[in-house]
Design a protein around this motif. Structure first.
Motif, PDB file in Angstrom:
ATOM      1  N   GLY A   1       0.823  -1.198   0.000  1.00 34.03           N
ATOM      2  CA  GLY A   1       0.000   0.000   0.000  1.00 34.03           C
ATOM      3  C   GLY A   1       0.858   1.249   0.000  1.00 34.03           C
ATOM      4  O   GLY A   1       2.015   1.246   0.433  1.00 34.03           O
ATOM      5  N   ALA A   2       0.284   2.347  -0.456  1.00 35.49           N
ATOM      6  CA  ALA A   2       0.961   3.645  -0.452  1.00 35.49           C
ATOM      7  C   ALA A   2       0.132   4.635   0.372  1.00 35.49           C
ATOM      8  O   ALA A   2      -0.094   5.773  -0.036  1.00 35.49           O
ATOM      9  CB  ALA A   2       1.158   4.142  -1.874  1.00 35.49           C
TER      10      ALA A   2
ATOM     11  N   LEU B   1       4.239  -7.091   3.397  1.00 33.32           N
ATOM     12  CA  LEU B   1       3.223  -6.159   3.855  1.00 33.32           C
ATOM     13  C   LEU B   1       3.808  -4.765   3.962  1.00 33.32           C
ATOM     14  O   LEU B   1       4.865  -4.576   4.571  1.00 33.32           O
ATOM     15  CB  LEU B   1       2.705  -6.593   5.239  1.00 33.32           C
ATOM     16  CG  LEU B   1       2.397  -8.082   5.414  1.00 33.32           C
ATOM     17  CD1 LEU B   1       2.196  -8.424   6.882  1.00 33.32           C
ATOM     18  CD2 LEU B   1       1.163  -8.449   4.594  1.00 33.32           C
ATOM     19  N   SER B   2       3.144  -3.779   3.388  1.00 30.64           N
ATOM     20  CA  SER B   2       3.650  -2.412   3.451  1.00 30.64           C
ATOM     21  C   SER B   2       2.526  -1.412   3.281  1.00 30.64           C
ATOM     22  O   SER B   2       1.581  -1.645   2.528  1.00 30.64           O
ATOM     23  CB  SER B   2       4.708  -2.177   2.368  1.00 30.64           C
ATOM     24  OG  SER B   2       5.262  -0.875   2.479  1.00 30.64           O
ATOM     25  N   LEU B   3       2.634  -0.296   3.991  1.00 27.01           N
ATOM     26  CA  LEU B   3       1.791   0.879   3.743  1.00 27.01           C
ATOM     27  C   LEU B   3       2.621   2.035   3.205  1.00 27.01           C
ATOM     28  O   LEU B   3       2.087   3.109   2.949  1.00 27.01           O
ATOM     29  CB  LEU B   3       1.103   1.320   5.045  1.00 27.01           C
ATOM     30  CG  LEU B   3       0.144   0.324   5.695  1.00 27.01           C
ATOM     31  CD1 LEU B   3      -0.401   0.900   6.991  1.00 27.01           C
ATOM     32  CD2 LEU B   3      -0.977  -0.063   4.760  1.00 27.01           C
ATOM     33  N   THR B   4       3.941   1.823   3.059  1.00 22.50           N
ATOM     34  CA  THR B   4       4.851   2.905   2.690  1.00 22.50           C
ATOM     35  C   THR B   4       5.509   2.667   1.339  1.00 22.50           C
ATOM     36  O   THR B   4       6.568   3.221   1.045  1.00 22.50           O
ATOM     37  CB  THR B   4       5.932   3.077   3.770  1.00 22.50           C
ATOM     38  OG1 THR B   4       6.567   1.816   4.018  1.00 22.50           O
ATOM     39  CG2 THR B   4       5.341   3.587   5.066  1.00 22.50           C
ATOM     40  N   ALA B   5       4.898   1.851   0.495  1.00 26.71           N
ATOM     41  CA  ALA B   5       5.429   1.625  -0.843  1.00 26.71           C
ATOM     42  C   ALA B   5       5.209   2.869  -1.712  1.00 26.71           C
ATOM     43  O   ALA B   5       4.267   3.643  -1.485  1.00 26.71           O
ATOM     44  CB  ALA B   5       4.750   0.426  -1.490  1.00 26.71           C
TER      45      ALA B   5
ATOM     46  N   ALA C   1       4.243   1.473  -7.054  1.00 28.99           N
ATOM     47  CA  ALA C   1       4.500   0.067  -6.738  1.00 28.99           C
ATOM     48  C   ALA C   1       3.362  -0.581  -5.956  1.00 28.99           C
ATOM     49  O   ALA C   1       3.431  -1.774  -5.622  1.00 28.99           O
ATOM     50  CB  ALA C   1       5.799  -0.059  -5.939  1.00 28.99           C
ATOM     51  N   ALA C   2       2.313   0.171  -5.658  1.00 32.84           N
ATOM     52  CA  ALA C   2       1.227  -0.346  -4.821  1.00 32.84           C
ATOM     53  C   ALA C   2       0.425  -1.411  -5.559  1.00 32.84           C
ATOM     54  O   ALA C   2       0.286  -1.387  -6.782  1.00 32.84           O
ATOM     55  CB  ALA C   2       0.317   0.798  -4.393  1.00 32.84           C
TER      56      ALA C   2
END
Length: 301
Positions: free
Chosen positions: A154-155, A225-229, A233-234
Protein backbone atom coordinates in the motif's frame (compact mmCIF):
# COMPACT_ATOMS: atom_id res chain seq x y z
CA UNK A 1 -34.66 -9.27 17.71
CA UNK A 2 -37.39 -7.15 16.20
CA UNK A 3 -38.44 -10.10 14.01
CA UNK A 4 -36.97 -13.53 13.27
CA UNK A 5 -35.21 -12.07 10.22
CA UNK A 6 -34.18 -8.56 11.32
CA UNK A 7 -31.34 -7.55 13.63
CA UNK A 8 -31.43 -4.29 15.53
CA UNK A 9 -27.87 -3.10 14.91
CA UNK A 10 -25.77 -0.39 16.49
CA UNK A 11 -22.44 1.06 15.42
CA UNK A 12 -19.46 1.85 17.62
CA UNK A 13 -17.20 4.32 15.83
CA UNK A 14 -17.55 7.56 13.92
CA UNK A 15 -14.45 7.77 11.71
CA UNK A 16 -14.25 7.84 7.93
CA UNK A 17 -14.40 4.01 7.63
CA UNK A 18 -17.54 3.98 9.79
CA UNK A 19 -19.13 6.77 7.77
CA UNK A 20 -18.26 5.42 4.32
CA UNK A 21 -18.81 1.70 4.87
CA UNK A 22 -20.42 0.54 8.11
CA UNK A 23 -23.19 3.08 8.56
CA UNK A 24 -24.57 3.01 4.97
CA UNK A 25 -24.50 -0.79 4.93
CA UNK A 26 -26.31 -1.03 8.27
CA UNK A 27 -28.88 1.51 7.07
CA UNK A 28 -29.53 -0.14 3.70
CA UNK A 29 -29.42 -3.87 4.51
CA UNK A 30 -32.89 -5.36 4.25
CA UNK A 31 -32.40 -7.49 7.37
CA UNK A 32 -31.04 -4.85 9.74
CA UNK A 33 -32.55 -1.93 11.59
CA UNK A 34 -29.86 0.68 12.23
CA UNK A 35 -30.84 1.84 15.71
CA UNK A 36 -27.95 4.07 16.70
CA UNK A 37 -24.31 5.04 16.91
CA UNK A 38 -21.87 5.76 19.72
CA UNK A 39 -18.45 7.35 19.45
CA UNK A 40 -15.74 8.60 21.73
CA UNK A 41 -16.50 12.11 20.43
CA UNK A 42 -20.20 12.86 21.04
CA UNK A 43 -20.26 15.61 18.40
CA UNK A 44 -19.03 13.18 15.74
CA UNK A 45 -21.64 10.62 16.80
CA UNK A 46 -24.37 13.25 16.53
CA UNK A 47 -23.18 14.27 13.05
CA UNK A 48 -23.02 10.70 11.75
CA UNK A 49 -26.38 9.79 13.27
CA UNK A 50 -28.03 12.82 11.68
CA UNK A 51 -26.56 11.97 8.28
CA UNK A 52 -27.81 8.38 8.49
CA UNK A 53 -31.21 9.05 10.04
CA UNK A 54 -30.53 7.24 13.29
CA UNK A 55 -29.90 8.03 16.97
CA UNK A 56 -26.68 9.16 18.65
CA UNK A 57 -26.08 7.55 22.03
CA UNK A 58 -24.07 9.23 24.78
CA UNK A 59 -23.77 5.97 26.75
CA UNK A 60 -22.30 2.94 24.98
CA UNK A 61 -24.01 0.53 27.36
CA UNK A 62 -27.37 2.10 26.51
CA UNK A 63 -26.62 1.43 22.85
CA UNK A 64 -25.81 -2.21 23.64
CA UNK A 65 -29.09 -2.52 25.56
CA UNK A 66 -31.03 -1.29 22.50
CA UNK A 67 -29.35 -3.71 20.06
CA UNK A 68 -29.31 -7.32 18.97
CA UNK A 69 -25.94 -6.82 17.27
CA UNK A 70 -23.17 -4.24 17.26
CA UNK A 71 -20.69 -3.39 14.51
CA UNK A 72 -17.31 -1.92 15.41
CA UNK A 73 -15.21 0.63 13.52
CA UNK A 74 -12.68 1.72 16.14
CA UNK A 75 -8.98 0.99 16.75
CA UNK A 76 -8.32 -2.63 17.75
CA UNK A 77 -7.29 -1.96 21.31
CA UNK A 78 -10.39 0.19 21.82
CA UNK A 79 -12.54 -2.42 20.10
CA UNK A 80 -11.59 -5.45 22.19
CA UNK A 81 -12.80 -4.34 25.66
CA UNK A 82 -15.94 -2.75 24.22
CA UNK A 83 -16.70 -5.90 22.22
CA UNK A 84 -16.39 -8.03 25.36
CA UNK A 85 -18.86 -5.68 27.09
CA UNK A 86 -21.25 -5.86 24.15
CA UNK A 87 -21.13 -9.67 24.14
CA UNK A 88 -21.79 -9.74 27.88
CA UNK A 89 -24.84 -7.56 27.19
CA UNK A 90 -26.10 -10.23 24.77
CA UNK A 91 -25.14 -8.54 21.50
CA UNK A 92 -23.86 -10.39 18.46
CA UNK A 93 -20.62 -8.90 17.16
CA UNK A 94 -19.50 -7.66 13.75
CA UNK A 95 -15.86 -6.86 14.44
CA UNK A 96 -13.21 -5.03 12.48
CA UNK A 97 -9.75 -6.45 11.88
CA UNK A 98 -7.52 -6.90 13.74
CA UNK A 99 -9.63 -8.00 16.68
CA UNK A 100 -6.88 -6.72 19.00
CA UNK A 101 -3.11 -6.32 18.95
CA UNK A 102 -2.58 -8.23 22.21
CA UNK A 103 -3.60 -11.92 22.42
CA UNK A 104 -4.89 -11.53 25.98
CA UNK A 105 -7.34 -8.84 24.84
CA UNK A 106 -8.49 -10.90 21.86
CA UNK A 107 -8.92 -13.96 24.06
CA UNK A 108 -11.14 -11.95 26.43
CA UNK A 109 -13.50 -11.25 23.51
CA UNK A 110 -13.57 -14.94 22.56
CA UNK A 111 -14.33 -15.88 26.17
CA UNK A 112 -17.12 -13.29 26.38
CA UNK A 113 -18.65 -14.53 23.12
CA UNK A 114 -18.58 -18.12 24.38
CA UNK A 115 -20.03 -17.22 27.78
CA UNK A 116 -22.90 -15.24 26.25
CA UNK A 117 -23.57 -17.66 23.39
CA UNK A 118 -23.60 -14.87 20.80
CA UNK A 119 -22.44 -14.96 17.18
CA UNK A 120 -19.40 -13.12 15.88
CA UNK A 121 -17.82 -12.20 12.55
CA UNK A 122 -14.51 -10.44 11.89
CA UNK A 123 -14.69 -8.22 8.80
CA UNK A 124 -11.66 -9.10 6.67
CA UNK A 125 -12.61 -7.45 3.37
CA UNK A 126 -11.18 -10.05 0.97
CA UNK A 127 -13.09 -12.85 2.67
CA UNK A 128 -16.38 -11.14 1.80
CA UNK A 129 -15.74 -9.40 -1.53
CA UNK A 130 -17.68 -11.61 -3.98
CA UNK A 131 -14.90 -12.18 -6.55
CA UNK A 132 -12.12 -12.91 -4.07
CA UNK A 133 -14.38 -14.90 -1.74
CA UNK A 134 -15.38 -17.14 -4.64
CA UNK A 135 -11.72 -17.68 -5.55
CA UNK A 136 -10.80 -18.54 -1.95
CA UNK A 137 -13.68 -21.01 -1.71
CA UNK A 138 -12.69 -22.65 -5.01
CA UNK A 139 -9.00 -22.98 -4.13
CA UNK A 140 -9.84 -24.39 -0.69
CA UNK A 141 -11.25 -27.47 -2.44
CA UNK A 142 -7.98 -28.09 -4.33
CA UNK A 143 -5.35 -30.41 -2.86
CA UNK A 144 -1.62 -30.27 -3.28
CA UNK A 145 -0.76 -26.63 -2.69
CA UNK A 146 3.01 -26.44 -2.23
CA UNK A 147 3.51 -22.78 -1.48
CA UNK A 148 1.77 -19.42 -1.59
CA UNK A 149 2.57 -15.75 -1.46
CA UNK A 150 0.60 -12.68 -0.47
CA UNK A 151 1.98 -9.25 -1.42
CA UNK A 152 0.10 -6.35 0.15
CA UNK A 153 1.85 -3.16 -0.95
CA UNK A 154 0.00 0.00 0.00
CA UNK A 155 0.96 3.64 -0.45
CA UNK A 156 -1.23 4.97 2.35
CA UNK A 157 1.43 7.24 3.79
CA UNK A 158 5.13 7.90 3.79
CA UNK A 159 7.24 8.65 6.88
CA UNK A 160 7.46 12.38 7.46
CA UNK A 161 4.33 13.04 5.40
CA UNK A 162 1.67 11.23 7.40
CA UNK A 163 0.09 13.97 9.52
CA UNK A 164 -3.46 13.20 8.35
CA UNK A 165 -3.10 9.46 8.99
CA UNK A 166 -1.64 10.05 12.44
CA UNK A 167 -4.45 12.46 13.25
CA UNK A 168 -7.32 10.26 12.03
CA UNK A 169 -6.03 6.71 12.62
CA UNK A 170 -2.94 6.97 14.83
CA UNK A 171 -2.91 3.25 15.61
CA UNK A 172 -2.36 2.48 11.91
CA UNK A 173 0.65 4.78 11.65
CA UNK A 174 2.07 3.50 14.94
CA UNK A 175 1.58 -0.24 14.41
CA UNK A 176 2.21 -0.22 10.65
CA UNK A 177 1.42 -2.64 7.86
CA UNK A 178 1.94 -5.79 9.95
CA UNK A 179 -1.22 -5.07 11.93
CA UNK A 180 -3.20 -3.18 9.28
CA UNK A 181 -2.88 -5.38 6.19
CA UNK A 182 -1.37 -8.46 7.85
CA UNK A 183 -4.85 -9.70 8.87
CA UNK A 184 -5.97 -9.46 5.23
CA UNK A 185 -3.05 -11.59 4.01
CA UNK A 186 -3.53 -14.21 6.73
CA UNK A 187 -7.30 -14.31 6.19
CA UNK A 188 -6.62 -15.54 2.66
CA UNK A 189 -3.62 -17.83 3.30
CA UNK A 190 -4.97 -19.73 6.33
CA UNK A 191 -8.15 -21.16 4.74
CA UNK A 192 -6.07 -22.34 1.77
CA UNK A 193 -2.88 -23.65 3.40
CA UNK A 194 -3.90 -24.35 7.00
CA UNK A 195 -2.99 -22.86 10.34
CA UNK A 196 0.44 -21.30 10.81
CA UNK A 197 2.89 -23.48 12.75
CA UNK A 198 6.00 -21.26 12.57
CA UNK A 199 6.80 -17.66 11.70
CA UNK A 200 9.98 -15.85 10.70
CA UNK A 201 9.95 -12.10 10.07
CA UNK A 202 12.21 -9.42 8.63
CA UNK A 203 12.05 -5.71 7.98
CA UNK A 204 12.10 -3.80 4.72
CA UNK A 205 12.05 -0.08 3.94
CA UNK A 206 9.57 2.11 5.79
CA UNK A 207 7.06 -0.04 7.65
CA UNK A 208 7.51 -2.96 5.24
CA UNK A 209 7.56 -6.41 6.84
CA UNK A 210 8.28 -9.76 5.20
CA UNK A 211 6.91 -12.95 6.78
CA UNK A 212 7.93 -16.54 6.11
CA UNK A 213 5.21 -18.92 7.27
CA UNK A 214 4.98 -22.69 7.64
CA UNK A 215 1.49 -24.17 7.60
CA UNK A 216 -0.15 -27.22 9.13
CA UNK A 217 -0.62 -28.69 5.65
CA UNK A 218 3.15 -28.77 5.17
CA UNK A 219 3.02 -25.89 2.69
CA UNK A 220 4.98 -22.69 3.16
CA UNK A 221 4.07 -19.13 2.26
CA UNK A 222 5.44 -15.63 2.28
CA UNK A 223 3.65 -12.38 3.03
CA UNK A 224 5.08 -8.97 2.14
CA UNK A 225 3.22 -6.16 3.85
CA UNK A 226 3.65 -2.41 3.45
CA UNK A 227 1.79 0.88 3.74
CA UNK A 228 4.85 2.90 2.69
CA UNK A 229 5.43 1.63 -0.84
CA UNK A 230 5.77 4.15 -3.67
CA UNK A 231 2.41 4.83 -5.27
CA UNK A 232 3.69 3.34 -8.53
CA UNK A 233 4.50 0.07 -6.74
CA UNK A 234 1.23 -0.35 -4.82
CA UNK A 235 -0.96 -3.37 -5.37
CA UNK A 236 -2.18 -6.68 -3.98
CA UNK A 237 -1.20 -10.09 -5.30
CA UNK A 238 -2.01 -13.54 -3.90
CA UNK A 239 -0.68 -16.59 -5.71
CA UNK A 240 -0.70 -20.32 -5.04
CA UNK A 241 1.54 -22.98 -6.58
CA UNK A 242 1.08 -26.73 -6.33
CA UNK A 243 0.26 -29.91 -8.17
CA UNK A 244 -2.75 -28.19 -9.74
CA UNK A 245 -0.49 -25.52 -11.22
CA UNK A 246 -0.53 -21.81 -10.45
CA UNK A 247 -3.59 -19.85 -9.36
CA UNK A 248 -3.74 -16.10 -8.77
CA UNK A 249 -6.44 -14.31 -6.82
CA UNK A 250 -8.53 -11.92 -8.94
CA UNK A 251 -7.33 -8.34 -8.69
CA UNK A 252 -9.43 -5.60 -7.17
CA UNK A 253 -11.03 -5.36 -3.76
CA UNK A 254 -14.53 -4.62 -4.94
CA UNK A 255 -16.92 -2.30 -3.14
CA UNK A 256 -16.36 -2.11 0.63
CA UNK A 257 -20.05 -1.54 1.37
CA UNK A 258 -20.94 -4.60 -0.70
CA UNK A 259 -18.38 -6.69 1.19
CA UNK A 260 -19.65 -5.43 4.53
CA UNK A 261 -23.21 -6.33 3.53
CA UNK A 262 -22.02 -9.88 2.82
CA UNK A 263 -20.38 -9.97 6.26
CA UNK A 264 -23.74 -8.94 7.70
CA UNK A 265 -25.37 -11.82 5.82
CA UNK A 266 -22.83 -14.22 7.34
CA UNK A 267 -23.54 -12.88 10.84
CA UNK A 268 -27.28 -13.21 10.30
CA UNK A 269 -26.84 -16.80 9.15
CA UNK A 270 -24.73 -17.61 12.20
CA UNK A 271 -27.36 -16.06 14.45
CA UNK A 272 -30.09 -18.05 12.72
CA UNK A 273 -28.34 -21.42 12.71
CA UNK A 274 -26.08 -21.22 15.74
CA UNK A 275 -23.17 -22.40 13.55
CA UNK A 276 -20.01 -20.30 14.07
CA UNK A 277 -18.85 -18.30 11.07
CA UNK A 278 -15.49 -19.33 9.60
CA UNK A 279 -14.07 -15.86 10.25
CA UNK A 280 -15.38 -15.46 13.81
CA UNK A 281 -13.82 -14.09 16.99
CA UNK A 282 -11.79 -17.28 17.44
CA UNK A 283 -10.32 -16.77 13.99
CA UNK A 284 -9.64 -13.15 14.92
CA UNK A 285 -7.80 -14.36 18.03
CA UNK A 286 -5.66 -16.68 15.90
CA UNK A 287 -4.74 -13.81 13.59
CA UNK A 288 -3.71 -11.73 16.60
CA UNK A 289 -1.62 -14.59 17.98
CA UNK A 290 0.21 -15.09 14.66
CA UNK A 291 0.85 -11.38 14.14
CA UNK A 292 2.02 -10.96 17.73
CA UNK A 293 4.49 -13.81 17.22
CA UNK A 294 5.67 -12.21 13.99
CA UNK A 295 6.12 -8.85 15.70
CA UNK A 296 8.22 -10.50 18.39
CA UNK A 297 10.39 -12.15 15.72
CA UNK A 298 11.22 -8.87 13.97
CA UNK A 299 14.76 -7.52 14.42
CA UNK A 300 15.07 -4.09 16.03
CA UNK A 301 14.10 -1.23 13.73
Amino acid sequence: MTSPDVLRCGLVGTGSWAGRTHAPALRDHKNTEFVGVWGRRPEAAAELAAAQGTTAYDDVDALFAACDAVAFAVPPDVQAPLAARAAAAGCHLLLDKPLATEPVAARAVVDAVAAAGVASVVFCTMRYAPATAAWIAEQATVDGWFTGRADWYGALYTPGDDAEIRATTPWRAERGALWDVGPHALSVLLPLLGDVTSVAAGRGPGDTVHLLLRHASGASSTASLSLTAPAEAAGVTVELRGTAGVSAMPSGRGNAQESFAVALDVLLESVRTGVPAPCDARFGLRLTEILSTAEGALPPA
